[in-house]
Write a protein that holds these residues in place. Structure first.
Motif, short mmCIF file in Angstrom:
data_model
loop_
_atom_site.label_atom_id
_atom_site.label_comp_id
_atom_site.label_asym_id
_atom_site.label_seq_id
_atom_site.Cartn_x
_atom_site.Cartn_y
_atom_site.Cartn_z
N ALA A 172 0.82 -1.21 0.00
CA ALA A 172 0.00 0.00 0.00
C ALA A 172 0.85 1.26 0.00
CB ALA A 172 -0.93 0.01 1.22
N LEU A 173 2.02 1.21 0.63
CA LEU A 173 2.87 2.40 0.72
C LEU A 173 3.73 2.62 -0.52
CD1 LEU A 173 4.11 2.15 4.43
CD2 LEU A 173 2.27 3.57 3.52
N THR A 174 3.94 1.60 -1.33
CA THR A 174 4.86 1.73 -2.46
C THR A 174 4.19 1.59 -3.82
OG1 THR A 174 5.38 -0.65 -2.32
CG2 THR A 174 6.80 0.87 -1.10
N SER A 175 2.91 1.25 -3.87
CA SER A 175 2.24 1.09 -5.17
C SER A 175 1.89 2.44 -5.76
CB SER A 175 0.96 0.26 -5.00
OG SER A 175 1.26 -1.06 -4.59
N GLY A 176 2.15 2.59 -7.07
CA GLY A 176 1.75 3.80 -7.78
C GLY A 176 2.45 5.06 -7.32
N LEU A 177 3.70 4.97 -6.92
CA LEU A 177 4.43 6.16 -6.49
C LEU A 177 4.67 7.09 -7.68
CD1 LEU A 177 7.08 4.66 -4.05
CD2 LEU A 177 5.06 5.99 -3.46
N PRO A 178 4.67 8.40 -7.47
CA PRO A 178 4.94 9.33 -8.58
C PRO A 178 6.38 9.21 -9.07
CG PRO A 178 4.87 10.50 -6.49
CD PRO A 178 4.42 9.12 -6.20
N ASP A 179 6.61 9.69 -10.29
CA ASP A 179 7.96 9.64 -10.85
C ASP A 179 8.94 10.48 -10.05
OD1 ASP A 179 7.03 7.99 -12.83
OD2 ASP A 179 6.65 9.61 -14.25
N ARG A 180 8.46 11.56 -9.49
CA ARG A 180 9.32 12.45 -8.71
C ARG A 180 8.79 12.51 -7.28
NH1 ARG A 180 9.86 17.98 -7.39
NH2 ARG A 180 12.01 18.69 -7.37
N ILE A 181 9.66 12.17 -6.34
CA ILE A 181 9.28 12.14 -4.93
C ILE A 181 9.95 13.30 -4.21
CG2 ILE A 181 9.44 10.81 -2.78
CD1 ILE A 181 9.20 8.31 -4.30
N ASP A 182 9.23 13.84 -3.24
CA ASP A 182 9.75 14.93 -2.43
C ASP A 182 11.10 14.54 -1.82
OD1 ASP A 182 10.10 17.06 -0.80
OD2 ASP A 182 8.47 16.62 0.57
N ARG A 183 11.90 15.56 -1.51
CA ARG A 183 13.19 15.30 -0.88
C ARG A 183 13.04 14.57 0.44
NH1 ARG A 183 13.53 20.28 -3.18
NH2 ARG A 183 15.26 20.67 -4.62
N ARG A 184 11.86 14.66 1.04
CA ARG A 184 11.60 13.98 2.30
C ARG A 184 10.49 12.96 2.08
NH1 ARG A 184 11.50 19.36 6.19
NH2 ARG A 184 13.68 19.95 5.90
#
Length: 285
Positions: A211-223
């Motif tokens: 649930a936490l890692t599915s469909g993550l955006p291409d660009r993730i915040d620095r944090r």
């Protein structure tokens, strides 16, 4: 015979270069902006450098929507939008989708004078007085406290407290699924109570990680801890232990036409802007 007249100075400065630009500098004490040479001498589009310099000169809170930038510059929406995308890709600009007061999704734009810098003392929308006013209940008689433990989310971790080993193991496994999800010890301690609550509600470690890692955006915040904290709260399963649904596979995008937040696989315009640009349907007549 008359002497030959010349408009050239009698002699040049001894330290002046023989060719090229010669600076005549003035000491500014007000109404000026400091730009790094990395930005001012950036190769490529002059529009991108100009848009960046203009945005850096604006005060906090000023609008940098595409409509506002087009009203200032002569370039069209396409070139302004391309300049913003270039600045975001290089780290000069960052657009974050966050949940504001009342649960409303808002886009916050951070502009950095040097890529890789961090924001300093920037208040979040939920910390504003208006947000606190919305969260306060209507005045009235205080209810009597009920005996026994109060149901609700668990209290935050105490300073120096070790996280639950099960929750720490789940959070530590995330970096094996996505190398961008590397958490510090402090972030692990802060996120562990929410993960422990999922475990107590019957959700297994594999389901939590999915649930936490599915469909993550291409660009993730620095944090990345902020993204994980949001998902842990938004997708929290009910007490019955039902497995939460996976997040939407489409990432959030900023509409190039109206800056509205919508879901799409890549940047562009929302459905309303596309329909408006296409004009009325022939069948409508």
């Amino acid at each position: 015979m008359a002497d030959t007249q010349s408009s050239a100075p009698l002699r040049a400065h001894a330290d002046a270069p023989a060719s090229g630009v010669i600076h005549v500098r003035t000491r500014h004490t007000a109404n000026f902006t400091v730009l790094s040479n990395r930005l001012a001498q950036r190769a490529g589009s002059a529009v991108t450098v100009g848009v960046a310099a203009y945005i850096l000169s604006l005060p906090d809170g000023a609008s940098i929507r595409i409509d506002a930038l087009c009203a200032h510059f002569k370039e069209g929406r396409a070139r302004i939008s391309a300049a913003l995308n270039e600045l975001e890709a290089e780290g000069w600009l960052e657009r974050r989708v966050e949940r504001g007061p009342g649960g409303r999704i808002v886009t916050r734009t951070f502009v950095y004078d040097a890529p890789g810098a961090t924001e300093r003392d920037v208040p979040r929308p939920a910390e504003a007085p208006a947000a606190r006013d919305v969260a306060e209940p209507e005045p009235g008689p205080a209810p009597k406290p009920e005996p026994g433990p109060k149901a609700g989310p668990k209290a935050g971790p105490k300073a120096g407290a070790a996280p639950d080993p099960r929750a720490a193991a789940v959070l530590g496994s995330l970096r094996h699924r996505d190398r961008r999800l590397v958490l510090s010890e402090r972030e692990t301690v802060a996120l562990a109570p929410a993960v422990e609550e999922w475990l107590d509600r019957g959700v297994g470690p594999q389901e939590i990680a999915e649930a936490l890692t599915s469909g993550l955006p291409d660009r993730i915040d620095r944090r990345p801890a902020r993204l994980l904290a949001y998902r842990l709260a938004a997708l929290r399963p009910p007490a019955s232990g039902a497995v939460p649904t996976a997040p939407h596979p489409m990432p959030f995008q900023d509409c190039d036409g109206c800056d509205r937040v919508f879901r799409a696989p890549r940047p562009g315009r929302c459905r309303d802007c596309r329909d408006s640009a296409a004009g009325p349907s022939p069948l409508a007549a």
